[in-house]
Design an enzyme around this catalytic site. Structure first.
Site, PDB file in Angstrom:
ATOM      1  N   ILE A   1       0.845  -1.201   0.000  1.00  0.00           N
ATOM      2  CA  ILE A   1       0.000   0.000   0.000  1.00  0.00           C
ATOM      3  C   ILE A   1       0.877   1.246   0.000  1.00  0.00           C
ATOM      4  O   ILE A   1       0.626   2.199  -0.742  1.00  0.00           O
ATOM      5  CB  ILE A   1      -0.967  -0.026   1.203  1.00  0.00           C
ATOM      6  CG1 ILE A   1      -2.018  -1.117   1.023  1.00  0.00           C
ATOM      7  CG2 ILE A   1      -1.639   1.331   1.382  1.00  0.00           C
ATOM      8  CD1 ILE A   1      -2.872  -1.369   2.250  1.00  0.00           C
ATOM      9  N   ASP A   2       1.915   1.252   0.826  1.00  0.00           N
ATOM     10  CA  ASP A   2       2.824   2.402   0.851  1.00  0.00           C
ATOM     11  C   ASP A   2       3.592   2.535  -0.452  1.00  0.00           C
ATOM     12  O   ASP A   2       3.888   3.651  -0.889  1.00  0.00           O
ATOM     13  CB  ASP A   2       3.795   2.288   2.023  1.00  0.00           C
ATOM     14  CG  ASP A   2       3.167   2.717   3.328  1.00  0.00           C
ATOM     15  OD1 ASP A   2       2.144   3.417   3.278  1.00  0.00           O
ATOM     16  OD2 ASP A   2       3.699   2.352   4.397  1.00  0.00           O
ATOM     17  N   ALA A   3       3.925   1.420  -1.074  1.00  0.00           N
ATOM     18  CA  ALA A   3       4.646   1.484  -2.350  1.00  0.00           C
ATOM     19  C   ALA A   3       3.783   2.141  -3.418  1.00  0.00           C
ATOM     20  O   ALA A   3       4.283   2.949  -4.214  1.00  0.00           O
ATOM     21  CB  ALA A   3       5.069   0.089  -2.792  1.00  0.00           C
TER      22      ALA A   3
ATOM     23  N   LEU B   1       3.885   5.813  -2.760  1.00  0.00           N
ATOM     24  CA  LEU B   1       5.180   6.414  -3.085  1.00  0.00           C
ATOM     25  C   LEU B   1       5.413   6.493  -4.592  1.00  0.00           C
ATOM     26  O   LEU B   1       6.124   7.384  -5.066  1.00  0.00           O
ATOM     27  CB  LEU B   1       6.305   5.645  -2.402  1.00  0.00           C
ATOM     28  CG  LEU B   1       6.342   5.832  -0.882  1.00  0.00           C
ATOM     29  CD1 LEU B   1       7.433   4.973  -0.269  1.00  0.00           C
ATOM     30  CD2 LEU B   1       6.531   7.277  -0.516  1.00  0.00           C
TER      31      LEU B   1
END
Length: 101
Positions: free
Chosen positions: A67-69, A72
């Site tokens: 999810i963070d990737a 980003l």
């Protein structure tokens, strides 16, 4: 001609700034909501079946990283448009083509 070119460049930059705010803001909102929902479901599953906590915890951290990737990647694209805006080169090339004719 120069005034029109400056106006077009300013318009492209202003629309780019609005788009950057939307990309980063909505991306962060989506990532926060996704991690929050995932965390709450993890806690529910851990309360129901405590013996599965190590397995679920590893999968939860894997999904949190994905999810963070995704967020980003959106930030990287936004920074690309903020620093090296390809739309401005299109405006410049159209202005030079119009000046040549």
């Amino acid at each position: 001609m120069v005034v029109e070119l400056i106006a077009h460049i300013a318009q492209v930059q202003s629309f780019t700034a609005i788009a950057l705010g939307l990309i980063i803001g909505l991306g962060a909102l989506g990532a926060c909501i996704g991690i929050g929902v995932m965390g709450s479901k993890f806690l529910e599953a851990a309360a129901r079946q405590p013996e599965l906590v190590p397995l679920l915890q590893g999968r939860m951290f894997l999904l949190a990283g994905l999810i963070d990737a995704a967020f980003l990647i959106g930030v990287a694209l936004a920074m690309y448009f903020a620093v090296a805006n390809p739309l401005l080169s299109n405006v410049m090339s159209a202005a030079t083509a119009a000046a040549g004719h």
